[in-house]
Design a protein around this motif. Structure first.
Motif, mmCIF file in Angstrom:
data_model
loop_
_atom_site.group_PDB
_atom_site.id
_atom_site.type_symbol
_atom_site.label_atom_id
_atom_site.label_comp_id
_atom_site.label_asym_id
_atom_site.label_seq_id
_atom_site.Cartn_x
_atom_site.Cartn_y
_atom_site.Cartn_z
ATOM 1 N N ALA A 63 58.602 40.270 10.181
ATOM 2 C CA ALA A 63 57.593 41.106 10.842
ATOM 3 C C ALA A 63 57.616 40.890 12.341
ATOM 4 O O ALA A 63 57.491 41.841 13.126
ATOM 5 C CB ALA A 63 56.213 40.812 10.271
ATOM 6 N N ALA A 64 57.783 39.649 12.756
ATOM 7 C CA ALA A 64 57.826 39.352 14.188
ATOM 8 C C ALA A 64 59.014 40.035 14.847
ATOM 9 O O ALA A 64 58.893 40.619 15.937
ATOM 10 C CB ALA A 64 57.885 37.839 14.405
ATOM 11 N N LEU A 65 60.173 39.979 14.193
ATOM 12 C CA LEU A 65 61.359 40.615 14.765
ATOM 13 C C LEU A 65 61.222 42.132 14.742
ATOM 14 O O LEU A 65 61.619 42.815 15.695
ATOM 15 C CB LEU A 65 62.609 40.187 14.006
ATOM 16 N N ALA A 66 60.668 42.676 13.668
ATOM 17 C CA ALA A 66 60.479 44.129 13.584
ATOM 18 C C ALA A 66 59.581 44.616 14.714
ATOM 19 O O ALA A 66 59.846 45.657 15.330
ATOM 20 C CB ALA A 66 59.887 44.503 12.229
ATOM 21 N N LYS A 67 58.517 43.884 15.005
ATOM 22 C CA LYS A 67 57.627 44.249 16.111
ATOM 23 C C LYS A 67 58.375 44.177 17.439
ATOM 24 O O LYS A 67 58.250 45.050 18.288
ATOM 25 C CB LYS A 67 56.417 43.326 16.127
ATOM 26 N N GLN A 68 59.149 43.113 17.608
ATOM 27 C CA GLN A 68 59.909 42.940 18.855
ATOM 28 C C GLN A 68 60.910 44.062 19.062
ATOM 29 O O GLN A 68 61.082 44.556 20.180
ATOM 30 C CB GLN A 68 60.634 41.594 18.812
ATOM 31 N N ARG A 69 61.556 44.498 17.975
ATOM 32 C CA ARG A 69 62.582 45.536 18.064
ATOM 33 C C ARG A 69 62.007 46.946 17.979
ATOM 34 O O ARG A 69 62.733 47.918 18.138
ATOM 35 C CB ARG A 69 63.599 45.360 16.919
ATOM 36 N N GLY A 70 60.704 47.076 17.715
ATOM 37 C CA GLY A 70 60.089 48.389 17.581
ATOM 38 C C GLY A 70 60.533 49.131 16.335
ATOM 39 O O GLY A 70 60.631 50.363 16.335
ATOM 40 N N LEU A 71 60.776 48.392 15.247
ATOM 41 C CA LEU A 71 61.240 49.005 14.006
ATOM 42 C C LEU A 71 60.072 49.537 13.183
ATOM 43 O O LEU A 71 58.984 48.951 13.173
ATOM 44 C CB LEU A 71 62.002 47.979 13.166
ATOM 45 N N ASP A 72 60.307 50.632 12.475
ATOM 46 C CA ASP A 72 59.368 51.130 11.476
ATOM 47 C C ASP A 72 59.763 50.506 10.143
ATOM 48 O O ASP A 72 60.835 50.801 9.602
ATOM 49 C CB ASP A 72 59.436 52.655 11.380
ATOM 50 N N ALA A 73 58.908 49.634 9.614
ATOM 51 C CA ALA A 73 59.254 48.898 8.406
ATOM 52 C C ALA A 73 58.026 48.712 7.521
ATOM 53 O O ALA A 73 56.899 48.620 8.013
ATOM 54 C CB ALA A 73 59.864 47.536 8.749
ATOM 55 N N ASP A 88 51.002 45.615 0.814
ATOM 56 C CA ASP A 88 51.719 46.265 1.903
ATOM 57 C C ASP A 88 51.581 45.487 3.196
ATOM 58 O O ASP A 88 50.498 45.014 3.535
ATOM 59 C CB ASP A 88 51.166 47.673 2.144
ATOM 60 N N LEU A 89 52.694 45.385 3.922
ATOM 61 C CA LEU A 89 52.676 44.909 5.301
ATOM 62 C C LEU A 89 53.390 45.966 6.133
ATOM 63 O O LEU A 89 54.610 45.953 6.257
ATOM 64 C CB LEU A 89 53.374 43.551 5.433
ATOM 65 N N PRO A 90 52.630 46.942 6.686
ATOM 66 C CA PRO A 90 53.254 48.040 7.429
ATOM 67 C C PRO A 90 53.452 47.683 8.898
ATOM 68 O O PRO A 90 52.596 47.049 9.520
ATOM 69 C CB PRO A 90 52.239 49.175 7.277
ATOM 70 N N LEU A 91 54.580 48.089 9.462
ATOM 71 C CA LEU A 91 54.904 47.801 10.857
ATOM 72 C C LEU A 91 55.502 49.037 11.509
ATOM 73 O O LEU A 91 56.250 49.782 10.880
ATOM 74 C CB LEU A 91 55.907 46.647 10.948
ATOM 75 N N GLY A 92 55.169 49.255 12.772
ATOM 76 C CA GLY A 92 55.722 50.377 13.512
ATOM 77 C C GLY A 92 54.808 51.576 13.487
ATOM 78 O O GLY A 92 53.875 51.678 12.687
ATOM 79 N N LYS A 93 55.094 52.525 14.366
ATOM 80 C CA LYS A 93 54.230 53.695 14.527
ATOM 81 C C LYS A 93 54.158 54.541 13.264
ATOM 82 O O LYS A 93 53.112 55.050 12.899
ATOM 83 C CB LYS A 93 54.729 54.550 15.697
ATOM 84 N N LEU A 94 55.288 54.716 12.592
ATOM 85 C CA LEU A 94 55.322 55.580 11.416
ATOM 86 C C LEU A 94 54.385 55.073 10.321
ATOM 87 O O LEU A 94 53.546 55.811 9.808
ATOM 88 C CB LEU A 94 56.744 55.678 10.868
ATOM 89 N N PHE A 95 54.504 53.801 9.968
ATOM 90 C CA PHE A 95 53.699 53.255 8.880
ATOM 91 C C PHE A 95 52.267 52.978 9.327
ATOM 92 O O PHE A 95 51.331 53.180 8.556
ATOM 93 C CB PHE A 95 54.357 51.992 8.325
ATOM 94 N N ALA A 96 52.084 52.534 10.571
ATOM 95 C CA ALA A 96 50.734 52.271 11.064
ATOM 96 C C ALA A 96 49.923 53.552 11.153
ATOM 97 O O ALA A 96 48.698 53.547 11.028
ATOM 98 C CB ALA A 96 50.788 51.590 12.431
ATOM 99 N N ALA A 97 50.611 54.681 11.344
ATOM 100 C CA ALA A 97 49.927 55.964 11.465
ATOM 101 C C ALA A 97 49.694 56.623 10.119
ATOM 102 O O ALA A 97 49.271 57.776 10.032
ATOM 103 C CB ALA A 97 50.740 56.911 12.340
ATOM 104 N N GLY A 98 49.984 55.885 9.029
ATOM 105 C CA GLY A 98 49.764 56.450 7.702
ATOM 106 C C GLY A 98 50.895 57.328 7.248
ATOM 107 O O GLY A 98 50.707 58.228 6.434
ATOM 108 N N GLY A 99 52.113 57.040 7.749
ATOM 109 C CA GLY A 99 53.266 57.847 7.360
ATOM 110 C C GLY A 99 53.666 57.687 5.916
ATOM 111 O O GLY A 99 54.388 58.498 5.374
ATOM 112 N N ALA A 100 53.189 56.599 5.277
ATOM 113 C CA ALA A 100 53.452 56.422 3.855
ATOM 114 C C ALA A 100 52.153 56.683 3.113
ATOM 115 O O ALA A 100 51.191 55.934 3.233
ATOM 116 C CB ALA A 100 53.943 54.987 3.584
ATOM 117 N N ASP A 101 52.112 57.760 2.350
ATOM 118 C CA ASP A 101 50.902 58.166 1.661
ATOM 119 C C ASP A 101 50.846 57.603 0.255
ATOM 120 O O ASP A 101 51.725 56.880 -0.170
ATOM 121 C CB ASP A 101 50.833 59.704 1.605
#
Length: 328
Positions: free
Chosen positions: A285-295, A308-321
């Motif tokens: 999670a730390a590396l994903a945040k650093q790299r700006g990954l959607d994970a 769930d542990l959502p990371l990135g704009k896509l998942f934080a914005a509710g991209g996974a319904d």
């Protein structure tokens, strides 16, 4: 194999064929009169080319030829293999070695390759003094050499690259909208014929059934998942995942149930999903945040479910319904 359906005046084509021990798929819409057979053949040829270059199961593959080459000897390799090796080295370095394309000896020893598991080879893989592939591969113009003995394994990136080749083949045929995939690794081109995103399931990490945990809606993006619930072996009463721990030369222990990554290219999503799986929910999670990954990490809880542990704009914005069909 191909199927066609009429939707809103356009013809929906669903093509598929064998590759890499599973099947590739391609769904797209075209005007009436479009002959899909030449495109089906081109799609099959594209994934066959990837498989012939990168398969561990084919003794004559270009990857196996490179693995067998003496250290220090320059070897000309085809451009698709060269591209995957470069990307593998790039992500290997960026992940601190969590993604390592040089674990072919360990993968084979544990029985996840074309050979059966071997206790002697497992012991050798576990005690081997390893340097990651990104430290041992050197590139030239159309060629590569190993600086020391290295047995390659591209299972964590080749299917994703195959999906990218399917996508490129559709585009070359003038298809700007479609959904292609290999064994759950998917890439969406544009929007559906009704101008809605392509919907793709994030699977529930359950080996006993196939069900959707959540649904992603994608446009011009790729998704890949690495998990511990589809490809595994039983050893000592434990279920061991096919994903290798580069530090131990052995299957991961206490890993997340799965990691899903969305990226522009499927090969990158595929490799990063493996890297984050190896790193685990904290370091990953730390590396994903650093790299700006959607994970999206799915971590098993004490009740046998998955948190769930959502990371990135896509998942934080509710991209996974909420759970839904795999694709529509």
């Amino acid at each position: 194999m191909s199927k066609t359906f009429i939707e809103g005046g356009l013809i929906r084509h669903a093509l598929n064929g064998p590759t890499m021990g599973t099947r590739w798929t391609a769904v797209f819409h075209a005007e009436r009169g479009f002959d899909a057979e030449p495109l089906r053949q081109a799609l099959q040829a594209a994934v066959d080319e990837v498989d012939n270059q990168m398969s561990a199961w084919k003794p004559a593959s270009d990857m196996n030829r490179l693995s067998a080459a003496p250290a220090g000897e320059w070897l000309e390799v085809p451009r698709h293999l060269l591209a995957v090796l470069r990307l593998g080295v790039e992500i290997g370095q960026a992940s601190g070695g969590a993604f390592d394309i040089g674990l072919g000896d360990a993968v084979s020893a544990w029985g996840f390759g074309p050979d059966t598991a071997s206790a002697a080879r497992i012991r050798a893989a576990r005690v081997a003094r390893r340097r990651p592939a990104h430290e041992l591969l050197e590139f030239g113009e159309g060629r590569v050499r190993k600086l020391a003995r290295l047995v390659l394994d591209l299972n964590g990136i080749a299917k994703g690259y195959g999906v990218d080749r399917l996508s490129e083949t559709l585009k070359h045929a003038g298809i700007a909208s479609g959904l292609v995939g290999i064994d759950g690794e998917m890439r969406a081109l544009g929007l559906r014929s009704d101008d809605t995103p392509w919907a793709i399931a994030v699977e529930t990490p359950d080996p006993a059934r196939r069900a959707a945990h959540a649904v992603l809606e994608l446009e011009d993006a790729a998704v890949a998942t690495s998990g511990d619930y589809r490809h595994w072996i039983e050893a000592g009463g434990r279920r061991l995942s096919h994903t290798m721990d580069p530090r131990r030369g052995a299957p991961l222990e206490n890993s997340p149930a799965s990691v899903t990554v969305v990226a522009e290219r499927c090969a990158a999503a595929d490799a990063w999903a493996t890297a984050l799986m190896v790193l685990g929910p904290e370091r990953g999670a730390a590396l994903a945040k650093q790299r700006g990954l959607d994970a999206l990490f799915l971590v098993r809880d004490s009740r046998g479910g998955a948190e769930d542990l959502p990371l990135g704009k896509l998942f934080a914005a509710g991209g996974a319904d909420a759970a839904g069909p795999e694709c529509r």
